[in-house]
Motif scaffolding. Sequence first.
Motif, PDB file in Angstrom:
ATOM      1  N   GLN A  31     -19.888  -4.965  -1.742  1.00  0.00           N
ATOM      2  CA  GLN A  31     -18.652  -5.685  -2.107  1.00  0.00           C
ATOM      3  C   GLN A  31     -17.593  -4.701  -2.607  1.00  0.00           C
ATOM      4  OE1 GLN A  31     -18.091  -8.961  -1.609  1.00  0.00           O
ATOM      5  NE2 GLN A  31     -15.969  -8.498  -2.216  1.00  0.00           N
ATOM      6  N   VAL A  32     -18.012  -3.725  -3.394  1.00  0.00           N
ATOM      7  CA  VAL A  32     -17.071  -2.708  -3.909  1.00  0.00           C
ATOM      8  C   VAL A  32     -16.505  -1.912  -2.743  1.00  0.00           C
ATOM      9  CG1 VAL A  32     -16.912  -0.583  -5.259  1.00  0.00           C
ATOM     10  CG2 VAL A  32     -18.096  -2.561  -6.205  1.00  0.00           C
ATOM     11  N   ILE A  33     -17.371  -1.564  -1.769  1.00  0.00           N
ATOM     12  CA  ILE A  33     -16.911  -0.806  -0.602  1.00  0.00           C
ATOM     13  C   ILE A  33     -15.856  -1.607   0.158  1.00  0.00           C
ATOM     14  CG2 ILE A  33     -17.612   0.060   1.679  1.00  0.00           C
ATOM     15  CD1 ILE A  33     -20.303   0.842   0.411  1.00  0.00           C
ATOM     16  N   LYS A  34     -16.132  -2.905   0.413  1.00  0.00           N
ATOM     17  CA  LYS A  34     -15.173  -3.747   1.134  1.00  0.00           C
ATOM     18  C   LYS A  34     -13.848  -3.817   0.375  1.00  0.00           C
ATOM     19  CE  LYS A  34     -18.434  -6.886   3.321  1.00  0.00           C
ATOM     20  NZ  LYS A  34     -18.935  -8.255   3.336  1.00  0.00           N
ATOM     21  N   ASP A  35     -13.936  -4.099  -0.899  1.00  0.00           N
ATOM     22  CA  ASP A  35     -12.698  -4.213  -1.696  1.00  0.00           C
ATOM     23  C   ASP A  35     -11.949  -2.881  -1.743  1.00  0.00           C
ATOM     24  OD1 ASP A  35     -13.344  -6.832  -2.121  1.00  0.00           O
ATOM     25  OD2 ASP A  35     -13.992  -6.578  -4.224  1.00  0.00           O
ATOM     26  N   TYR A  36     -12.723  -1.803  -1.873  1.00  0.00           N
ATOM     27  CA  TYR A  36     -12.101  -0.479  -1.961  1.00  0.00           C
ATOM     28  C   TYR A  36     -11.422  -0.134  -0.632  1.00  0.00           C
ATOM     29  CZ  TYR A  36     -11.543   4.317  -3.617  1.00  0.00           C
ATOM     30  OH  TYR A  36     -11.020   5.513  -4.021  1.00  0.00           O
ATOM     31  N   GLU A  37     -12.090  -0.455   0.495  1.00  0.00           N
ATOM     32  CA  GLU A  37     -11.502  -0.204   1.794  1.00  0.00           C
ATOM     33  C   GLU A  37     -10.234  -1.051   1.977  1.00  0.00           C
ATOM     34  OE1 GLU A  37     -14.700  -1.072   4.498  1.00  0.00           O
ATOM     35  OE2 GLU A  37     -15.321   1.044   4.611  1.00  0.00           O
ATOM     36  N   ALA A  38     -10.289  -2.304   1.526  1.00  0.00           N
ATOM     37  CA  ALA A  38      -9.114  -3.174   1.624  1.00  0.00           C
ATOM     38  C   ALA A  38      -7.961  -2.609   0.795  1.00  0.00           C
ATOM     39  CB  ALA A  38      -9.454  -4.589   1.173  1.00  0.00           C
ATOM     40  N   LEU A  39      -8.285  -2.111  -0.390  1.00  0.00           N
ATOM     41  CA  LEU A  39      -7.250  -1.521  -1.239  1.00  0.00           C
ATOM     42  C   LEU A  39      -6.658  -0.266  -0.591  1.00  0.00           C
ATOM     43  CD1 LEU A  39      -8.786  -1.919  -4.817  1.00  0.00           C
ATOM     44  CD2 LEU A  39      -6.766  -3.069  -3.889  1.00  0.00           C
ATOM     45  N   ILE A  40      -7.541   0.524   0.021  1.00  0.00           N
ATOM     46  CA  ILE A  40      -7.051   1.739   0.687  1.00  0.00           C
ATOM     47  C   ILE A  40      -6.119   1.355   1.843  1.00  0.00           C
ATOM     48  CG2 ILE A  40      -7.759   3.695   2.130  1.00  0.00           C
ATOM     49  CD1 ILE A  40     -10.212   4.005   0.321  1.00  0.00           C
ATOM     50  N   ARG A  41      -6.531   0.354   2.673  1.00  0.00           N
ATOM     51  CA  ARG A  41      -5.680  -0.104   3.781  1.00  0.00           C
ATOM     52  C   ARG A  41      -4.340  -0.635   3.257  1.00  0.00           C
ATOM     53  NH1 ARG A  41     -10.460  -2.000   5.966  1.00  0.00           N
ATOM     54  NH2 ARG A  41     -10.136  -4.043   5.052  1.00  0.00           N
ATOM     55  N   GLU A  42      -4.447  -1.454   2.222  1.00  0.00           N
ATOM     56  CA  GLU A  42      -3.213  -2.024   1.634  1.00  0.00           C
ATOM     57  C   GLU A  42      -2.318  -0.913   1.104  1.00  0.00           C
ATOM     58  OE1 GLU A  42      -1.842  -5.075  -1.937  1.00  0.00           O
ATOM     59  OE2 GLU A  42      -3.955  -5.034  -1.317  1.00  0.00           O
ATOM     60  N   ASN A  43      -2.933   0.070   0.474  1.00  0.00           N
ATOM     61  CA  ASN A  43      -2.173   1.199  -0.070  1.00  0.00           C
ATOM     62  C   ASN A  43      -1.493   1.964   1.070  1.00  0.00           C
ATOM     63  OD1 ASN A  43      -1.141   2.998  -1.897  1.00  0.00           O
ATOM     64  ND2 ASN A  43      -3.003   4.227  -2.040  1.00  0.00           N
ATOM     65  N   LYS A  44      -2.235   2.170   2.192  1.00  0.00           N
ATOM     66  CA  LYS A  44      -1.651   2.854   3.358  1.00  0.00           C
ATOM     67  C   LYS A  44      -0.472   2.051   3.906  1.00  0.00           C
ATOM     68  CE  LYS A  44      -4.158   6.402   5.060  1.00  0.00           C
ATOM     69  NZ  LYS A  44      -3.600   7.712   4.974  1.00  0.00           N
ATOM     70  N   GLU A  45      -0.675   0.727   4.040  1.00  0.00           N
ATOM     71  CA  GLU A  45       0.394  -0.134   4.549  1.00  0.00           C
ATOM     72  C   GLU A  45       1.610  -0.073   3.633  1.00  0.00           C
ATOM     73  OE1 GLU A  45      -1.124  -4.076   5.127  1.00  0.00           O
ATOM     74  OE2 GLU A  45      -2.580  -3.416   6.637  1.00  0.00           O
ATOM     75  N   LEU A  46       1.342  -0.117   2.344  1.00  0.00           N
ATOM     76  CA  LEU A  46       2.462  -0.051   1.397  1.00  0.00           C
ATOM     77  C   LEU A  46       3.168   1.302   1.478  1.00  0.00           C
ATOM     78  CD1 LEU A  46       0.930  -1.877  -1.706  1.00  0.00           C
ATOM     79  CD2 LEU A  46       2.730  -2.704  -0.171  1.00  0.00           C
ATOM     80  N   GLN A  47       2.387   2.372   1.656  1.00  0.00           N
ATOM     81  CA  GLN A  47       3.002   3.699   1.805  1.00  0.00           C
ATOM     82  C   GLN A  47       3.853   3.748   3.078  1.00  0.00           C
ATOM     83  OE1 GLN A  47      -0.244   6.504   1.666  1.00  0.00           O
ATOM     84  NE2 GLN A  47      -0.272   6.577  -0.577  1.00  0.00           N
ATOM     85  N   ASN A  48       3.314   3.154   4.172  1.00  0.00           N
ATOM     86  CA  ASN A  48       4.086   3.109   5.411  1.00  0.00           C
ATOM     87  C   ASN A  48       5.378   2.294   5.233  1.00  0.00           C
ATOM     88  OD1 ASN A  48       2.241   4.693   6.790  1.00  0.00           O
ATOM     89  ND2 ASN A  48       1.123   2.947   7.635  1.00  0.00           N
ATOM     90  N   GLN A  49       5.241   1.168   4.509  1.00  0.00           N
ATOM     91  CA  GLN A  49       6.422   0.349   4.235  1.00  0.00           C
ATOM     92  C   GLN A  49       7.432   1.128   3.385  1.00  0.00           C
ATOM     93  OE1 GLN A  49       5.250  -3.347   2.436  1.00  0.00           O
ATOM     94  NE2 GLN A  49       4.472  -4.208   4.365  1.00  0.00           N
ATOM     95  N   VAL A  50       6.907   1.853   2.409  1.00  0.00           N
ATOM     96  CA  VAL A  50       7.792   2.660   1.554  1.00  0.00           C
ATOM     97  C   VAL A  50       8.511   3.703   2.408  1.00  0.00           C
ATOM     98  CG1 VAL A  50       7.816   4.411  -0.277  1.00  0.00           C
ATOM     99  CG2 VAL A  50       6.599   2.270  -0.626  1.00  0.00           C
ATOM    100  N   LEU A  51       7.771   4.359   3.315  1.00  0.00           N
ATOM    101  CA  LEU A  51       8.394   5.354   4.191  1.00  0.00           C
ATOM    102  C   LEU A  51       9.460   4.704   5.091  1.00  0.00           C
ATOM    103  CD1 LEU A  51       5.351   7.563   5.285  1.00  0.00           C
ATOM    104  CD2 LEU A  51       7.250   8.215   3.784  1.00  0.00           C
ATOM    105  N   ALA A  52       9.116   3.539   5.666  1.00  0.00           N
ATOM    106  CA  ALA A  52      10.079   2.846   6.521  1.00  0.00           C
ATOM    107  C   ALA A  52      11.321   2.444   5.727  1.00  0.00           C
ATOM    108  CB  ALA A  52       9.433   1.618   7.163  1.00  0.00           C
ATOM    109  N   LEU A  53      11.079   1.914   4.538  1.00  0.00           N
ATOM    110  CA  LEU A  53      12.216   1.512   3.691  1.00  0.00           C
ATOM    111  C   LEU A  53      13.025   2.733   3.252  1.00  0.00           C
ATOM    112  CD1 LEU A  53      10.570  -1.300   1.537  1.00  0.00           C
ATOM    113  CD2 LEU A  53      12.267  -1.575   3.367  1.00  0.00           C
TER     114      LEU A  53
END
Length: 167
Positions: A31-53
Amino acid sequence: MPLTPLDIHNKEFGRRLRGYDEDEVNEFLDQVIKDYEALIRENKELQNQVLALQEKLNHFANLEETLSKTIIIAQEAADEVKNNAKKEAQLVIKEAEKNADRIINEALAKSRKIALEVEEMKKQAAIYRTRFRTLVEAQLELLSQDSWDALEGVAATRETREIAGHE
């Protein structure tokens, strides 16, 4: 270095007597791995959004700077056109004033010339009237002289002779 989902997956815990339930710990770690992977993906998406913005922000900042420069250039051009128009208007006014002065001076000169001609004609008319009056008076004086009577008598005698001679 940050913890990765693989680090969590590969983590092995030592065993002890009366330790934790292995299946429960593995479920929790999954469960920690799944949540951690989701957080990493979300963090990447947010970083990409930050770069786009950030790119959009840079684009709009450049656009704003370009517009500001364009407005300044347009204002300077408008000021230059306005100043040139004022200068041209002043030149046109000066030229018109010169032409007006020239026209007025020519009109005054013509007016003076005509006035002099009128005065000259009046003088000539007065001289003509005086001469004509003198001539008429002289003719009247001739007509009123007694010598006309004598001429009329001579002329009548001649006519009488001519008439008598022809008969």
